[in-house]
Design a protein around this motif. Sequence first.
Motif, PDB file in Angstrom:
ATOM      1  N   GLU A 159      65.973  -9.350 -20.901  1.00 56.49           N
ATOM      2  CA  GLU A 159      67.419  -9.491 -20.758  1.00 56.49           C
ATOM      3  C   GLU A 159      68.116  -9.840 -22.068  1.00 56.49           C
ATOM      4  O   GLU A 159      69.220  -9.377 -22.344  1.00 56.49           O
ATOM      5  CB  GLU A 159      67.711 -10.547 -19.694  1.00 56.49           C
ATOM      6  N   ARG A 160      67.465 -10.644 -22.893  1.00 59.06           N
ATOM      7  CA  ARG A 160      68.102 -11.077 -24.138  1.00 59.06           C
ATOM      8  C   ARG A 160      68.326  -9.934 -25.126  1.00 59.06           C
ATOM      9  O   ARG A 160      69.115 -10.068 -26.070  1.00 59.06           O
ATOM     10  CB  ARG A 160      67.278 -12.174 -24.799  1.00 59.06           C
ATOM     11  N   MET A 161      67.650  -8.810 -24.935  1.00 60.63           N
ATOM     12  CA  MET A 161      67.810  -7.683 -25.858  1.00 60.63           C
ATOM     13  C   MET A 161      69.243  -7.132 -25.840  1.00 60.63           C
ATOM     14  O   MET A 161      69.691  -6.502 -26.796  1.00 60.63           O
ATOM     15  CB  MET A 161      66.833  -6.554 -25.521  1.00 60.63           C
ATOM     16  N   LEU A 162      69.961  -7.364 -24.743  1.00 62.27           N
ATOM     17  CA  LEU A 162      71.315  -6.826 -24.613  1.00 62.27           C
ATOM     18  C   LEU A 162      72.401  -7.844 -24.962  1.00 62.27           C
ATOM     19  O   LEU A 162      73.588  -7.558 -24.796  1.00 62.27           O
ATOM     20  CB  LEU A 162      71.535  -6.301 -23.191  1.00 62.27           C
ATOM     21  N   VAL A 163      72.016  -9.009 -25.471  1.00 67.58           N
ATOM     22  CA  VAL A 163      73.014 -10.021 -25.838  1.00 67.58           C
ATOM     23  C   VAL A 163      74.035  -9.487 -26.845  1.00 67.58           C
ATOM     24  O   VAL A 163      75.233  -9.762 -26.714  1.00 67.58           O
ATOM     25  CB  VAL A 163      72.325 -11.294 -26.364  1.00 67.58           C
ATOM     26  N   PRO A 164      73.645  -8.714 -27.873  1.00 67.16           N
ATOM     27  CA  PRO A 164      74.668  -8.184 -28.787  1.00 67.16           C
ATOM     28  C   PRO A 164      75.729  -7.342 -28.071  1.00 67.16           C
ATOM     29  O   PRO A 164      76.914  -7.386 -28.448  1.00 67.16           O
ATOM     30  CB  PRO A 164      73.857  -7.340 -29.773  1.00 67.16           C
ATOM     31  N   LEU A 165      75.325  -6.597 -27.040  1.00 69.40           N
ATOM     32  CA  LEU A 165      76.278  -5.808 -26.257  1.00 69.40           C
ATOM     33  C   LEU A 165      77.237  -6.720 -25.509  1.00 69.40           C
ATOM     34  O   LEU A 165      78.466  -6.542 -25.564  1.00 69.40           O
ATOM     35  CB  LEU A 165      75.527  -4.906 -25.278  1.00 69.40           C
ATOM     36  N   TYR A 166      76.700  -7.703 -24.795  1.00 65.30           N
ATOM     37  CA  TYR A 166      77.551  -8.616 -24.040  1.00 65.30           C
ATOM     38  C   TYR A 166      78.569  -9.298 -24.962  1.00 65.30           C
ATOM     39  O   TYR A 166      79.771  -9.343 -24.669  1.00 65.30           O
ATOM     40  CB  TYR A 166      76.720  -9.715 -23.360  1.00 65.30           C
ATOM     41  N   GLN A 215      83.921 -10.506 -27.078  1.00 65.90           N
ATOM     42  CA  GLN A 215      84.764 -10.785 -28.242  1.00 65.90           C
ATOM     43  C   GLN A 215      85.938  -9.814 -28.309  1.00 65.90           C
ATOM     44  O   GLN A 215      87.080 -10.224 -28.563  1.00 65.90           O
ATOM     45  CB  GLN A 215      83.940 -10.702 -29.524  1.00 65.90           C
ATOM     46  N   ARG A 216      85.667  -8.554 -28.068  1.00 63.62           N
ATOM     47  CA  ARG A 216      86.741  -7.555 -28.127  1.00 63.62           C
ATOM     48  C   ARG A 216      87.822  -7.833 -27.089  1.00 63.62           C
ATOM     49  O   ARG A 216      89.020  -7.673 -27.369  1.00 63.62           O
ATOM     50  CB  ARG A 216      86.158  -6.159 -27.917  1.00 63.62           C
ATOM     51  N   LEU A 217      87.418  -8.236 -25.887  1.00 67.61           N
ATOM     52  CA  LEU A 217      88.371  -8.449 -24.801  1.00 67.61           C
ATOM     53  C   LEU A 217      88.864  -9.892 -24.726  1.00 67.61           C
ATOM     54  O   LEU A 217      89.623 -10.229 -23.816  1.00 67.61           O
ATOM     55  CB  LEU A 217      87.729  -8.048 -23.467  1.00 67.61           C
ATOM     56  N   GLU A 218      88.443 -10.721 -25.679  1.00 63.90           N
ATOM     57  CA  GLU A 218      88.865 -12.125 -25.743  1.00 63.90           C
ATOM     58  C   GLU A 218      88.623 -12.837 -24.412  1.00 63.90           C
ATOM     59  O   GLU A 218      89.497 -13.508 -23.860  1.00 63.90           O
ATOM     60  CB  GLU A 218      90.336 -12.227 -26.155  1.00 63.90           C
ATOM     61  N   VAL A 219      87.406 -12.664 -23.893  1.00 65.04           N
ATOM     62  CA  VAL A 219      87.025 -13.322 -22.639  1.00 65.04           C
ATOM     63  C   VAL A 219      87.073 -14.832 -22.833  1.00 65.04           C
ATOM     64  O   VAL A 219      86.548 -15.377 -23.809  1.00 65.04           O
ATOM     65  CB  VAL A 219      85.619 -12.871 -22.204  1.00 65.04           C
ATOM     66  N   SER A 223      88.746 -13.805 -15.087  1.00 62.03           N
ATOM     67  CA  SER A 223      87.937 -13.832 -13.868  1.00 62.03           C
ATOM     68  C   SER A 223      87.033 -12.614 -13.930  1.00 62.03           C
ATOM     69  O   SER A 223      87.503 -11.481 -13.807  1.00 62.03           O
ATOM     70  CB  SER A 223      88.830 -13.779 -12.624  1.00 62.03           C
ATOM     71  N   LEU A 224      85.742 -12.840 -14.132  1.00 63.55           N
ATOM     72  CA  LEU A 224      84.811 -11.752 -14.434  1.00 63.55           C
ATOM     73  C   LEU A 224      83.838 -11.539 -13.281  1.00 63.55           C
ATOM     74  O   LEU A 224      83.250 -12.494 -12.771  1.00 63.55           O
ATOM     75  CB  LEU A 224      84.039 -12.070 -15.724  1.00 63.55           C
ATOM     76  N   ALA A 234      80.565 -17.446 -18.943  1.00 59.37           N
ATOM     77  CA  ALA A 234      80.925 -18.788 -18.474  1.00 59.37           C
ATOM     78  C   ALA A 234      80.989 -19.769 -19.638  1.00 59.37           C
ATOM     79  O   ALA A 234      81.833 -20.674 -19.647  1.00 59.37           O
ATOM     80  CB  ALA A 234      79.914 -19.261 -17.432  1.00 59.37           C
ATOM     81  N   GLU A 235      80.119 -19.599 -20.636  1.00 61.35           N
ATOM     82  CA  GLU A 235      80.157 -20.462 -21.810  1.00 61.35           C
ATOM     83  C   GLU A 235      81.474 -20.319 -22.570  1.00 61.35           C
ATOM     84  O   GLU A 235      81.902 -21.250 -23.254  1.00 61.35           O
ATOM     85  CB  GLU A 235      78.981 -20.139 -22.735  1.00 61.35           C
ATOM     86  N   ARG A 236      82.114 -19.151 -22.430  1.00 68.71           N
ATOM     87  CA  ARG A 236      83.414 -18.932 -23.071  1.00 68.71           C
ATOM     88  C   ARG A 236      84.570 -19.420 -22.206  1.00 68.71           C
ATOM     89  O   ARG A 236      85.722 -19.227 -22.564  1.00 68.71           O
ATOM     90  CB  ARG A 236      83.583 -17.444 -23.396  1.00 68.71           C
ATOM     91  N   GLY A 237      84.251 -19.990 -21.052  1.00 67.27           N
ATOM     92  CA  GLY A 237      85.274 -20.555 -20.179  1.00 67.27           C
ATOM     93  C   GLY A 237      85.687 -19.676 -19.027  1.00 67.27           C
ATOM     94  O   GLY A 237      86.536 -20.068 -18.219  1.00 67.27           O
TER      95      GLY A 237
END
Length: 272
Positions: free
Chosen positions: A34-41, A46-50, A55-56, A71-74
């Motif tokens: 799962e961690r391999m896709l962290v750069p994508l997430y 970042q682009r969408l200023e989550v 509400s995601l 969730a870590e981004r609020g």
Amino acid sequence: MASAQVTGTTAQRTRARATAGSHGRARDWAEIQERMLVPLYQAVYQRLEVGPATSLLGLGCRSGLALLLAAERGAQVAGVEPEPELRELAQGRGLQVAAAAGAPRSAYGVPRAAHSLVTVFEQLPYSTRPGELVAEAAGLALRGGQVVLATWGPPERCESAPVLDVARRRAARPPADGPFALSGPGALEELLLAAGLRPAGSGRVGCPFAYVDLDSAVRGMLSTGLYETAIEDAGQALVGKELEEALHPYVQADGSVRMVNVFRYVVAEQPR
């Protein structure tokens, strides 16, 4: 890249894990792949200023790492994951994850059409009905909200392409569409337009697949869900052996495995 011989110990470990079944592969996804896709997430967030105003909902959220990062981004987060083992792992992380969007609220149900952002990060490459999946995502987004689709980039930009091809070669009835079916120009945009959404930007993200050793690489790749038909038809031991062979060119001098890959995402907007 340096190569390495398959050792008897590695092959034996792979065969031993053939008895782990889908539950073992679900845990391998959570612990290895799962961690391999962290750069994508992170690129999408970042682009969408989550953040706190977001509400995601993650469709096909698997064991939930993408939700945890949001969730870590609020953000307020929820997910839908049809696979019981993956859903159990996500719920064990304290996440609100349902089996389906219409499940009862008391069973971690997710309210419909209540999210400012709906993501489909992992499910498209092995969906047999991608149009229906995207239509579902559109229906779960608020008016003026956003939907994000992601899939593999062009196969020539992905070193994992020949490794993924093991799934096709070992399936008695190979699927008409492989993991790169939606990687061509405009493919994701067409799905979004058909669902009544308006494409509003796209991007490509490098996602290196890096593993401590060959055994971990085999387990990680098997956990993606792309090899299930091949495993049913040929058995996990044989599929695992062929994966080892396909991974040889990417084994480094220290025994680790590294493949450079590109993923593509498209952002779309739900008309107001």
